[in-house]
Design a protein around this motif. Structure first.
Motif, PDB file in Angstrom:
ATOM      1  N   LEU A  12       9.614   1.222   9.252  1.00 53.31           N
ATOM      2  CA  LEU A  12       8.366   0.480   9.376  1.00 53.31           C
ATOM      3  C   LEU A  12       7.943  -0.045   8.010  1.00 53.31           C
ATOM      4  CD1 LEU A  12       6.319   2.783  11.779  1.00 53.31           C
ATOM      5  CD2 LEU A  12       7.595   0.719  12.354  1.00 53.31           C
ATOM      6  N   LEU A  13       7.648  -1.335   7.956  1.00 49.60           N
ATOM      7  CA  LEU A  13       7.114  -1.974   6.766  1.00 49.60           C
ATOM      8  C   LEU A  13       5.781  -2.620   7.123  1.00 49.60           C
ATOM      9  CD1 LEU A  13      10.343  -3.822   5.547  1.00 49.60           C
ATOM     10  CD2 LEU A  13       9.524  -1.583   4.786  1.00 49.60           C
ATOM     11  N   VAL A  14       4.929  -2.815   6.140  1.00 48.12           N
ATOM     12  CA  VAL A  14       3.690  -3.548   6.340  1.00 48.12           C
ATOM     13  C   VAL A  14       3.715  -4.806   5.483  1.00 48.12           C
ATOM     14  CG1 VAL A  14       2.196  -1.648   7.056  1.00 48.12           C
ATOM     15  CG2 VAL A  14       2.589  -2.048   4.621  1.00 48.12           C
ATOM     16  N   HIS A  15       2.847  -5.742   5.822  1.00 48.23           N
ATOM     17  CA  HIS A  15       2.673  -6.951   5.012  1.00 48.23           C
ATOM     18  C   HIS A  15       1.706  -6.605   3.891  1.00 48.23           C
ATOM     19  CE1 HIS A  15       2.586 -11.189   4.035  1.00 48.23           C
ATOM     20  NE2 HIS A  15       1.260 -11.113   3.967  1.00 48.23           N
ATOM     21  N   GLN A  16       2.239  -6.356   2.703  1.00 47.61           N
ATOM     22  CA  GLN A  16       1.459  -5.831   1.589  1.00 47.61           C
ATOM     23  C   GLN A  16       0.643  -6.939   0.922  1.00 47.61           C
ATOM     24  OE1 GLN A  16       4.992  -2.521   0.782  1.00 47.61           O
ATOM     25  NE2 GLN A  16       4.334  -3.811  -0.909  1.00 47.61           N
ATOM     26  N   THR A  17      -0.609  -6.621   0.617  1.00 47.00           N
ATOM     27  CA  THR A  17      -1.534  -7.630   0.095  1.00 47.00           C
ATOM     28  C   THR A  17      -2.310  -7.160  -1.134  1.00 47.00           C
ATOM     29  OG1 THR A  17      -3.291  -6.899   1.595  1.00 47.00           O
ATOM     30  CG2 THR A  17      -1.823  -8.640   2.397  1.00 47.00           C
ATOM     31  N   HIS A  18      -1.910  -6.067  -1.772  1.00 49.79           N
ATOM     32  CA  HIS A  18      -2.603  -5.521  -2.943  1.00 49.79           C
ATOM     33  C   HIS A  18      -4.031  -5.103  -2.604  1.00 49.79           C
ATOM     34  CE1 HIS A  18       0.632  -6.620  -5.744  1.00 49.79           C
ATOM     35  NE2 HIS A  18       0.741  -7.728  -5.032  1.00 49.79           N
ATOM     36  N   SER A  19      -4.184  -4.503  -1.444  1.00 46.37           N
ATOM     37  CA  SER A  19      -5.490  -4.069  -0.966  1.00 46.37           C
ATOM     38  C   SER A  19      -5.588  -2.544  -1.041  1.00 46.37           C
ATOM     39  CB  SER A  19      -5.680  -4.509   0.491  1.00 46.37           C
ATOM     40  OG  SER A  19      -4.808  -3.773   1.338  1.00 46.37           O
ATOM     41  N   ALA A  20      -6.682  -2.006  -0.498  1.00 48.29           N
ATOM     42  CA  ALA A  20      -6.822  -0.555  -0.319  1.00 48.29           C
ATOM     43  C   ALA A  20      -6.785  -0.203   1.156  1.00 48.29           C
ATOM     44  CB  ALA A  20      -8.115  -0.071  -0.959  1.00 48.29           C
ATOM     45  N   ASP A  21      -6.159  -1.055   1.968  1.00 47.35           N
ATOM     46  CA  ASP A  21      -6.133  -0.879   3.417  1.00 47.35           C
ATOM     47  C   ASP A  21      -4.955  -0.009   3.855  1.00 47.35           C
ATOM     48  OD1 ASP A  21      -8.332  -2.544   3.552  1.00 47.35           O
ATOM     49  OD2 ASP A  21      -7.127  -4.346   3.915  1.00 47.35           O
ATOM     50  N   VAL A  22      -5.236   0.931   4.747  1.00 46.43           N
ATOM     51  CA  VAL A  22      -4.241   1.878   5.237  1.00 46.43           C
ATOM     52  C   VAL A  22      -4.050   1.681   6.740  1.00 46.43           C
ATOM     53  CG1 VAL A  22      -3.622   4.324   5.433  1.00 46.43           C
ATOM     54  CG2 VAL A  22      -5.005   3.537   3.502  1.00 46.43           C
ATOM     55  N   VAL A  23      -2.803   1.724   7.180  1.00 48.06           N
ATOM     56  CA  VAL A  23      -2.469   1.637   8.599  1.00 48.06           C
ATOM     57  C   VAL A  23      -2.077   3.032   9.086  1.00 48.06           C
ATOM     58  CG1 VAL A  23      -0.940   0.622  10.321  1.00 48.06           C
ATOM     59  CG2 VAL A  23      -1.682  -0.743   8.346  1.00 48.06           C
ATOM     60  N   THR A  24      -2.767   3.526  10.103  1.00 44.71           N
ATOM     61  CA  THR A  24      -2.375   4.783  10.743  1.00 44.71           C
ATOM     62  C   THR A  24      -1.367   4.465  11.834  1.00 44.71           C
ATOM     63  OG1 THR A  24      -4.502   5.825  10.261  1.00 44.71           O
ATOM     64  CG2 THR A  24      -3.185   6.793  12.037  1.00 44.71           C
ATOM     65  N   VAL A  25      -0.177   5.022  11.706  1.00 46.90           N
ATOM     66  CA  VAL A  25       0.936   4.655  12.585  1.00 46.90           C
ATOM     67  C   VAL A  25       1.027   5.640  13.745  1.00 46.90           C
ATOM     68  CG1 VAL A  25       3.399   4.191  12.715  1.00 46.90           C
ATOM     69  CG2 VAL A  25       2.170   3.746  10.579  1.00 46.90           C
ATOM     70  N   THR A  26       0.940   5.106  14.961  1.00 51.37           N
ATOM     71  CA  THR A  26       1.109   5.925  16.163  1.00 51.37           C
ATOM     72  C   THR A  26       2.336   5.515  16.960  1.00 51.37           C
ATOM     73  OG1 THR A  26      -0.353   4.445  17.395  1.00 51.37           O
ATOM     74  CG2 THR A  26      -1.353   6.380  16.355  1.00 51.37           C
ATOM     75  N   GLU A  27       2.811   4.294  16.723  1.00 49.09           N
ATOM     76  CA  GLU A  27       4.005   3.801  17.398  1.00 49.09           C
ATOM     77  C   GLU A  27       4.633   2.707  16.549  1.00 49.09           C
ATOM     78  OE1 GLU A  27       2.689   2.400  21.150  1.00 49.09           O
ATOM     79  OE2 GLU A  27       1.604   0.692  20.328  1.00 49.09           O
ATOM     80  N   PRO A  28       5.927   2.468  16.709  1.00 47.62           N
ATOM     81  CA  PRO A  28       6.591   1.466  15.870  1.00 47.62           C
ATOM     82  C   PRO A  28       6.212   0.039  16.258  1.00 47.62           C
ATOM     83  CG  PRO A  28       8.123   2.364  17.492  1.00 47.62           C
ATOM     84  CD  PRO A  28       6.858   3.166  17.618  1.00 47.62           C
ATOM     85  N   TRP A  29       6.506  -0.889  15.367  1.00 46.76           N
ATOM     86  CA  TRP A  29       6.295  -2.313  15.619  1.00 46.76           C
ATOM     87  C   TRP A  29       7.521  -3.091  15.152  1.00 46.76           C
ATOM     88  CZ3 TRP A  29       2.592   0.252  12.357  1.00 46.76           C
ATOM     89  CH2 TRP A  29       2.911   0.215  10.991  1.00 46.76           C
TER      90      TRP A  29
END
Length: 251
Positions: A62-79
């Motif tokens: 799993l990767l996220v679209h990184q934006t230099h933020s302080a935002d966190v994704v809680t992962v419950t299922e894959p995408w």
């Protein structure tokens, strides 16, 4: 050449991967895992498969679209990769998922509360670190049952102070946050300040109550055979640069 995975003091599967062991060529030669790099899609896919196999075979990356933020994704299922959410950290208690953070000078940070079975991974460039990405990651882990005093963290390969020249406006921003941040700056040979990103991230972790903080002290800029570096590529006038990946997952 096999994939190189530098380990920290976690028992859960993890690794800070560099550029060795991949199939990309040219300026991005090696284990480039960044979908935003413009690399050949087949090479990216093979590099991603090799990265997963080196850390947690059979897991879903799993990767996220990184934006230099302080935002966190809680992962419950894959995408799907094409539908990855925006954010600069992930946390999960789900098994079989491999959290991946892409860097090319920014600091990757891996987290684990092994007793609670909760893990996290964060992308801490100076903007994200300054904005509190490590703090929000810890808080999100606590929401899943982690205990702050049980969380261990490791800061992976990133640009080192000797390689990280900044300007006075940059330093002033940090000093306005806290005069204690003066400790993370030294004056370089031409009088401009140099910033210690790794030490700053480690200090933020310690200030947040993380008792076990490991730093690897590996300079991405100074070691072109081992790591990708955005700043080095820029200084060399290269048209593209690769991204290394740092991974952690629960088997």
């Amino acid at each position: 050449m096999s994939v190189e995975a530098v380990k920290a003091g976690f028992r859960v599967p993890h690794g800070f991967l560099g550029r060795r062991g991949g199939v990309s060529t040219g300026e991005m030669a090696g284990l480039n895992v960044g979908p935003g790099s413009g690399d050949d899609s087949e090479a990216l896919g093979e590099n991603q498969r090799r990265a997963v196999a080196a850390v947690l075979p059979g897991a879903t990356l799993l990767l996220v679209h990184q934006t230099h933020s302080a935002d966190v994704v809680t992962v419950t299922e894959p995408w799907e990769l094409e539908a990855r959410p925006q954010g600069d950290a992930m946390v999960t208690s789900e098994r079989g998922l491999l959290l991946g953070i892409l860097t090319a000078d920014c600091a990757p940070v891996l987290f684990a509360d092994e007793e609670a079975g909760v893990i996290g991974a964060a992308h801490a460039g100076w903007r994200g670190a300054f904005g509190g990405i490590t703090d929000t990651t810890i808080a999100a882990m606590e929401q899943l049952g982690a205990r702050r005093d049980h969380i261990a963290a490791a800061v992976g390969p990133c640009i080192a102070r000797t390689s990280y020249e900044v300007d006075e406006t940059f330093r002033t921003r940090f000093l306005d946050q806290s005069r204690d941040n003066e400790a993370f700056f030294t004056d370089g040979s031409v009088g401009k300040p140099h910033f210690d990103l790794e030490a700053y991230v480690a200090a933020r972790l310690a200030a947040a109550g993380i008792r076990r903080v490991e730093t690897l002290s590996l300079d991405t800029y100074a070691d072109p055979g081992r790591f990708f570096s955005y700043r080095r590529a820029t200084h060399r006038g290269e048209s593209a640069y690769g991204r290394q990946v740092s991974l952690i997952g629960l088997p």
